[in-house]
Design a protein around this motif. Sequence first.
Motif, PDB file in Angstrom:
ATOM      1  N   THR A   1       0.846  -1.195   0.000  1.00  0.00           N
ATOM      2  CA  THR A   1       0.000   0.000   0.000  1.00  0.00           C
ATOM      3  C   THR A   1       0.880   1.243   0.000  1.00  0.00           C
ATOM      4  OG1 THR A   1      -0.133   0.172   2.420  1.00  0.00           O
ATOM      5  CG2 THR A   1      -1.751  -1.236   1.347  1.00  0.00           C
TER       6      THR A   1
ATOM      7  N   ASP B   1       0.253   5.222   0.620  1.00  0.00           N
ATOM      8  CA  ASP B   1      -0.635   6.344   0.923  1.00  0.00           C
ATOM      9  C   ASP B   1       0.186   7.616   1.029  1.00  0.00           C
ATOM     10  OD1 ASP B   1      -3.295   5.118   1.278  1.00  0.00           O
ATOM     11  OD2 ASP B   1      -2.296   3.971   2.855  1.00  0.00           O
TER      12      ASP B   1
ATOM     13  N   LYS C   1       3.028   9.146  -5.683  1.00  0.00           N
ATOM     14  CA  LYS C   1       2.584   7.798  -5.314  1.00  0.00           C
ATOM     15  C   LYS C   1       2.362   6.920  -6.542  1.00  0.00           C
ATOM     16  CE  LYS C   1      -1.120   9.240  -3.161  1.00  0.00           C
ATOM     17  NZ  LYS C   1      -1.001  10.688  -3.315  1.00  0.00           N
TER      18      LYS C   1
ATOM     19  N   ASP D   1      -2.400   2.527  -4.475  1.00  0.00           N
ATOM     20  CA  ASP D   1      -2.069   3.812  -3.853  1.00  0.00           C
ATOM     21  C   ASP D   1      -3.330   4.611  -3.563  1.00  0.00           C
ATOM     22  OD1 ASP D   1      -2.784   4.781  -6.340  1.00  0.00           O
ATOM     23  OD2 ASP D   1      -1.078   6.123  -6.541  1.00  0.00           O
TER      24      ASP D   1
ATOM     25  N   ARG E   1      -5.254   7.095  -0.063  1.00  0.00           N
ATOM     26  CA  ARG E   1      -5.174   7.847   1.199  1.00  0.00           C
ATOM     27  C   ARG E   1      -5.435   6.965   2.419  1.00  0.00           C
ATOM     28  NH1 ARG E   1      -4.704  10.293  -2.756  1.00  0.00           N
ATOM     29  NH2 ARG E   1      -4.840  12.529  -3.197  1.00  0.00           N
ATOM     30  N   ASP E   2      -6.229   5.899   2.218  1.00  0.00           N
ATOM     31  CA  ASP E   2      -6.646   5.072   3.361  1.00  0.00           C
ATOM     32  C   ASP E   2      -6.339   3.598   3.099  1.00  0.00           C
ATOM     33  OD1 ASP E   2      -8.402   4.717   1.256  1.00  0.00           O
ATOM     34  OD2 ASP E   2     -10.148   4.414   2.540  1.00  0.00           O
TER      35      ASP E   2
ATOM     36  N   LYS F   1       3.610  -1.271   3.900  1.00  0.00           N
ATOM     37  CA  LYS F   1       2.851  -0.017   3.817  1.00  0.00           C
ATOM     38  C   LYS F   1       3.834   1.132   3.722  1.00  0.00           C
ATOM     39  CE  LYS F   1      -0.680  -1.787   6.939  1.00  0.00           C
ATOM     40  NZ  LYS F   1      -1.374  -1.573   8.206  1.00  0.00           N
TER      41      LYS F   1
ATOM     42  N   LEU G   1      -6.892  10.749   5.727  1.00  0.00           N
ATOM     43  CA  LEU G   1      -5.503  10.423   5.390  1.00  0.00           C
ATOM     44  C   LEU G   1      -4.662  10.510   6.658  1.00  0.00           C
ATOM     45  CD1 LEU G   1      -2.984  10.141   3.541  1.00  0.00           C
ATOM     46  CD2 LEU G   1      -3.033  12.620   3.288  1.00  0.00           C
TER      47      LEU G   1
END
Length: 243
Positions: free
Chosen positions: A14, A16, A23, A136, A138-139, A151, A200
């Motif tokens: 992930t 973020d 990203k 990619d 925000r959460d 992550k 985020l």
Amino acid sequence: MSHQADFTEKIIITIDGWSSCGKSTLAKQLSKILNYVYIDSGAMYRAITLYFLRNHVDWTKKRAVDEALDNIRLEFKFNYKSQQSEMHLNDENVEYVIRDLVVAEKVSEVATIKDVRTFVVAQQREMGLSKGIVMDGRDIGTVVFPDAALKIFMTADSAVRVERRFKEMYEKNPNITLDEVKSNLQMRDYIDSHREISPLRQADDAIVLDNTHLSIKQQLDIALKWAKERISQQSQQPTINGA
Ligand code: DC
């Protein structure tokens, strides 16, 4: 550094972070080298925003939102010409139109809506079932895949981010100004990090990648090293039957 890789163990990665800190550039490169699927989660929120705008959906009304979501089908399709997977909204390729400032101005607001997030997150989790993905957003590390093996939380100096996004948007629209890009980024960062649902934030177990002073190649080398470490750790974990 050689970028040849042949890893049989698949993990979820992930990425973020703030708007325009690179990203998607990193996610695309990582997925290519690892032979993983890349999912641009922001494209899903952008496509929904495009639909709402085109169809004059009053997104302050739950009923209007739910009715609209019932008519929205999102799909990523790989385009061999551009060599990337592109966002399709009800069978229309909207990959390029969703990057317009008109959409960028409203997407953060649309992404605060609970039913929109539930709709999107369910589809994202399904995409992760077979692992081997880089997503990619925000959460993603905090909410969508809280158990992801790697992550990354990306950040960069805000002036650098504005400059990068301006260059990217100027190529498509020479009328755009630096101030427009700057205020859009500031607004999105604020809304994305202050919303009630899934704001985020850096996951506790995320690794920070600040690329203010890094080249694209340098950030890739760092992230790839982390990915290889996590993949090999994963392959050494005992299975349920001890094999
Ligand atoms: O990554 P992007 O700039 O294309 O994302 C567009 C917007 O979508 C962003 O301002 C906030 C929202 N978004 C979100 O809320 N959650 C995600 N996982 C990805 C994007």
